[in-house]
Design a protein around this motif. Structure first.
Motif, PDB file in Angstrom:
ATOM      1  N   UNK A   1      -8.768  23.653  -6.352  1.00 56.79           N
ATOM      2  CA  UNK A   1      -8.225  22.683  -7.303  1.00 56.79           C
ATOM      3  C   UNK A   1      -8.440  21.241  -6.884  1.00 56.79           C
ATOM      4  N   UNK A   2      -9.133  21.025  -5.770  1.00 59.25           N
ATOM      5  CA  UNK A   2      -9.449  19.694  -5.248  1.00 59.25           C
ATOM      6  C   UNK A   2      -8.204  18.872  -4.937  1.00 59.25           C
TER       7      UNK A   2
ATOM      8  N   UNK B   1       0.829  -1.197   0.000  1.00 58.48           N
ATOM      9  CA  UNK B   1       0.000   0.000   0.000  1.00 58.48           C
ATOM     10  C   UNK B   1       0.869   1.254   0.000  1.00 58.48           C
ATOM     11  N   UNK B   2       0.485   2.232  -0.787  1.00 56.43           N
ATOM     12  CA  UNK B   2       1.192   3.503  -0.842  1.00 56.43           C
ATOM     13  C   UNK B   2       0.195   4.622  -0.608  1.00 56.43           C
ATOM     14  N   UNK B   3       0.659   5.695  -0.002  1.00 59.11           N
ATOM     15  CA  UNK B   3      -0.214   6.831   0.221  1.00 59.11           C
ATOM     16  C   UNK B   3      -0.580   7.454  -1.128  1.00 59.11           C
ATOM     17  N   UNK B   4      -1.789   7.986  -1.274  1.00 56.53           N
ATOM     18  CA  UNK B   4      -2.173   8.610  -2.545  1.00 56.53           C
ATOM     19  C   UNK B   4      -1.300   9.819  -2.834  1.00 56.53           C
ATOM     20  N   UNK B   5      -0.853   9.920  -4.077  1.00 53.09           N
ATOM     21  CA  UNK B   5       0.043  11.004  -4.452  1.00 53.09           C
ATOM     22  C   UNK B   5      -0.633  11.965  -5.410  1.00 53.09           C
ATOM     23  N   UNK B   6      -0.069  13.173  -5.476  1.00 52.84           N
ATOM     24  CA  UNK B   6      -0.536  14.155  -6.436  1.00 52.84           C
ATOM     25  C   UNK B   6      -0.046  13.757  -7.825  1.00 52.84           C
ATOM     26  N   UNK B   7      -0.833  14.117  -8.844  1.00 52.48           N
ATOM     27  CA  UNK B   7      -0.311  13.902 -10.188  1.00 52.48           C
ATOM     28  C   UNK B   7       0.714  14.984 -10.511  1.00 52.48           C
ATOM     29  N   UNK B   8       1.346  14.898 -11.677  1.00 50.61           N
ATOM     30  CA  UNK B   8       2.455  15.794 -11.995  1.00 50.61           C
ATOM     31  C   UNK B   8       2.024  17.252 -12.002  1.00 50.61           C
ATOM     32  N   UNK B   9       0.857  17.530 -12.598  1.00 59.07           N
ATOM     33  CA  UNK B   9       0.382  18.917 -12.662  1.00 59.07           C
ATOM     34  C   UNK B   9       0.079  19.454 -11.276  1.00 59.07           C
TER      35      UNK B   9
ATOM     36  N   UNK C   1      -2.931  31.479   3.298  1.00 53.58           N
ATOM     37  CA  UNK C   1      -4.393  31.443   3.212  1.00 53.58           C
ATOM     38  C   UNK C   1      -4.840  31.366   1.749  1.00 53.58           C
ATOM     39  N   UNK C   2      -4.191  32.164   0.884  1.00 54.99           N
ATOM     40  CA  UNK C   2      -4.512  32.115  -0.537  1.00 54.99           C
ATOM     41  C   UNK C   2      -4.161  30.756  -1.137  1.00 54.99           C
ATOM     42  N   UNK C   3      -3.005  30.218  -0.754  1.00 51.34           N
ATOM     43  CA  UNK C   3      -2.581  28.916  -1.274  1.00 51.34           C
ATOM     44  C   UNK C   3      -3.534  27.819  -0.828  1.00 51.34           C
ATOM     45  N   UNK C   4      -3.961  27.848   0.431  1.00 51.31           N
ATOM     46  CA  UNK C   4      -4.896  26.849   0.928  1.00 51.31           C
ATOM     47  C   UNK C   4      -6.214  26.929   0.160  1.00 51.31           C
ATOM     48  N   UNK C   5      -6.676  28.159  -0.098  1.00 50.26           N
ATOM     49  CA  UNK C   5      -7.889  28.322  -0.891  1.00 50.26           C
ATOM     50  C   UNK C   5      -7.726  27.754  -2.289  1.00 50.26           C
ATOM     51  N   UNK C   6      -6.555  27.967  -2.896  1.00 47.58           N
ATOM     52  CA  UNK C   6      -6.297  27.420  -4.225  1.00 47.58           C
ATOM     53  C   UNK C   6      -6.261  25.898  -4.221  1.00 47.58           C
ATOM     54  N   UNK C   7      -5.691  25.309  -3.180  1.00 46.49           N
ATOM     55  CA  UNK C   7      -5.637  23.849  -3.081  1.00 46.49           C
ATOM     56  C   UNK C   7      -7.034  23.254  -2.915  1.00 46.49           C
ATOM     57  N   UNK C   8      -7.901  23.971  -2.213  1.00 53.63           N
ATOM     58  CA  UNK C   8      -9.281  23.502  -2.063  1.00 53.63           C
ATOM     59  C   UNK C   8     -10.050  23.646  -3.376  1.00 53.63           C
TER      60      UNK C   8
ATOM     61  N   UNK D   1       1.288  18.433  -8.461  1.00 55.86           N
ATOM     62  CA  UNK D   1       2.535  18.551  -7.707  1.00 55.86           C
ATOM     63  C   UNK D   1       3.285  19.827  -8.079  1.00 55.86           C
ATOM     64  N   UNK D   2       3.407  20.103  -9.371  1.00 56.05           N
ATOM     65  CA  UNK D   2       4.122  21.298  -9.819  1.00 56.05           C
ATOM     66  C   UNK D   2       3.428  22.567  -9.335  1.00 56.05           C
ATOM     67  N   UNK D   3       2.093  22.587  -9.427  1.00 57.06           N
ATOM     68  CA  UNK D   3       1.351  23.769  -8.988  1.00 57.06           C
ATOM     69  C   UNK D   3       1.456  23.960  -7.472  1.00 57.06           C
TER      70      UNK D   3
END
Length: 575
Positions: free
Chosen positions: A418-419, A373-381, A409-416, A383-385
């Motif tokens: 962008x799902x 089992x591996x933890x779910x990872x971000x895809x390349x896009x 705060x802005x970055x957290x909003x962007x991560x939400x 991860x880069x963003x």
């Protein structure tokens, strides 16, 4: 009179923390509540501490780190560092760990490397894991965001002095001290033990408790007759019967219904127990439990299992997994295993179903060491963003173009948006205990200040070092913080030492900055005992370490680190 009451209460808090019987969050919140009831702090002051901007910045950083730790960058690095000579691989691992820990949560960095180091066979993990943990600390002290301790000190500086510390202000002393200490650590690493998986000592590191059920055909037969003497990779260590231990177990010992058979053994040989009818491992049928995948995990510092026993939690319902074995460093676990309180850093061998990875509470409670089992990872896009966005936030904060709080705060909003992160994940992984500890610690610090207790301590320090000058008082504050961080936790040490250091600087009429830095660097100087720092606990059991291993490696490291801090800090930050 109030000052003395507050001082005695702080002594009681320290005693509770050192004993380990009370969780830090409970201890700090209880004392803060007592100060409120006694009128040491008022309600607006108490509530204000939990919304301290620097504290909220720390919480935002930890939430953003949930995305950063899922970047494939960490796994990619972990697979490419451990080649070449052992000393070169160790230096490469330490350098990467320190560099990453300067900007990422060091727990996430150590967790990412932990699995790869434990699975590889070329270099004994025990030769690498202590250097990994220590290097993550040394990297963390070089920036404001490198360790939660620096952000805790920053929250105190903002709350008490009305100013914030710069992003790379810690690097002025932290970088040269880290470089010097690196050399000593690399030299000390040569004396670390070689604990390879094929070593007999490591084969006997897991402890498995199997209950013999009434009606089993094994009941009434001896150990010899049940063929329990020469198991492949397993060894019957003792029998628990009617609250007493039978050890060693002789070949003529007759088994009785209700006996608990305690085995030691290697992970790959646990399946051997399937052929014995009527055995239950931690309450599950051996053949049912061991017919599924075996996964090795380490209990994390966020886990709700810490301090609880396997019998007290409904483990299978919580994680859809059964416990097949448990081990703790190189220590011999004694007594009934199901009734032993679990600790952060304990290794559990889990028999899991195919949907284990989909359980929502896995990441919070465990670091995965082995298994498919591996933890779910971000895809390349993604991860880069995510990495690009974080680097931009740090850069803008360093250039003082955008406050760190606003950027995160802005970055957290962007991560939400962008799902990359979800509200459910944020709610599940929110560092509630850390928020309660630091908010309550800030309130306690206000109580120390307003009651005159901090001034009383400062006067004591001033009297103690009278005739030796302000530098001796500075050294005393650093050593006080170091002692606290080795006996309690790093964040608690910073919280308790800051008001004393601040009041001492005021008593001497000097710039408080060197005293603030003494607390920051001293609170991260946890190199001697594994229980004071979460990354040490993470590597303690996977490395099969003993406390003596930390002492032998950590003492030269601690002395070098402390000498560097005590010499450079007053030169970079004059009194």
């Amino acid at each position: 009179m109030t000052a003395w009451v507050v001082l005695f209460s702080i002594a009681g808090l320290l005693a509770a923390l050192i004993s380990g019987r009370v969780r830090p969050a409970v201890a700090f919140v209880t004392l803060a509540g007592a100060y409120l009831l006694l009128g040491v702090v008022d309600t607006p002051t108490l509530l204000q501490q939990y919304t301290n901007p620097a504290l909220v910045t720390l919480l935002l950083l930890l939430l953003v780190s949930l995305a950063l730790e899922r970047s494939p960058l960490l796994d990619w690095l972990s697979q490419r560092l451990l080649h070449g000579r052992e000393s070169t691989a160790t230096a490469r691992l330490m350098g990467a760990s320190a560099l990453l820990s300067a900007f990422l949560n060091n727990t996430a960095v150590v967790a990412a490397f932990l699995g790869a180091i434990s699975r590889q066979q070329r270099i004994a993990p025990s030769r690498l894991l202590i250097p990994l943990s220590y290097a993550s600390i040394l990297g963390g002290v070089t920036t404001l965001v490198g360790t939660s301790t620096n952000l805790v000190v920053n929250s105190f500086a903002l709350g008490t002095g009305g100013f914030e510390l710069g992003m790379f202000q810690f690097a002025l002393v932290g970088v040269p001290v880290a470089l010097i200490t690196f050399g000593v650590l690399l030299w000390c690493a040569r004396a670390l033990p070689h604990h390879r998986p094929e070593d007999t000592e490591d084969k006997l590191s897991y402890f498995l408790a199997a209950d013999l059920q009434p009606g089993s055909e094994m009941v009434g037969k001896s150990i010899e007759e049940n063929q329990l003497r020469n198991l492949d990779g397993l060894y019957l260590l003792e029998i628990e019967r009617d609250h007493r231990l039978i050890s060693p177990v002789g070949p003529d010992e007759v088994l009785q219904a209700g006996d608990t058979l305690v085995f030691t053994g290697e992970v790959s040989k646990v399946q051997t127990l399937q052929r014995f009818p009527g055995l239950k491992l931690f309450g599950d049928q051996a053949d049912d439990l061991l017919a599924t995948n075996l996964v090795e995990v380490v209990i994390s510092h966020e886990s709700e299992l810490a301090g609880r026993t396997l019998q007290a939690v409904d483990f299978r319902s919580m994680f859809n997994a059964g416990v097949a074995g448990i081990r703790r460093g190189g220590k011999r676990l004694e007594g009934q295993l199901g009734q032993i309180p679990l600790r952060v850093g304990d290794c559990l061998l889990l028999a899991v179903g195919n949907d284990f990875r989909q359980q929502r509470n896995i990441d919070r409670n465990f670091h995965l060491l082995s298994g498919s089992f591996k933890r779910p990872q971000l895809n390349r896009t993604q991860s880069l963003l995510t990495l690009g966005g974080f680097a931009t936030v740090i850069g803008l904060a360093a250039l003082e173009l955008l406050p760190l709080f606003h950027g995160l705060l802005l970055l957290l909003g962007g991560l939400l948006l962008g799902r990359v992160l979800s509200p459910v994940e944020l709610r599940r992984r929110f560092p509630f205990e850390l928020w309660m500890i630091i908010g309550s610690a800030l309130a306690i610090a206000q109580g120390l200040e307003h009651s005159g207790a901090a001034a009383l301590i400062a006067q004591g320090i001033q009297t103690l070092f009278a005739g030796h000058g302000v530098y001796a008082a500075f050294v005393g504050c650093y050593l006080l913080t170091l002692l606290l961080t080795e006996t309690v936790t790093n964040n608690a040490a910073a919280a308790l030492a800051f008001p004393v250091a601040w009041s001492t600087a005021q008593a001497f009429g000097v710039d408080p900055m060197p005293f603030i830095m003494a607390v920051a660097y001293g609170a991260s100087a946890c190199f001697l005992i594994p229980y004071g720092y979460q990354t040490h606990l993470m590597v303690y059991t996977p490395g099969r370490y003993r406390i003596s291993d930390f002492l032998k490696t950590g003492l030269p490291v601690s002395l070098t680190y402390s000498a560097g801090v005590l010499l450079l800090t007053p030169w970079v930050f004059p009194f």
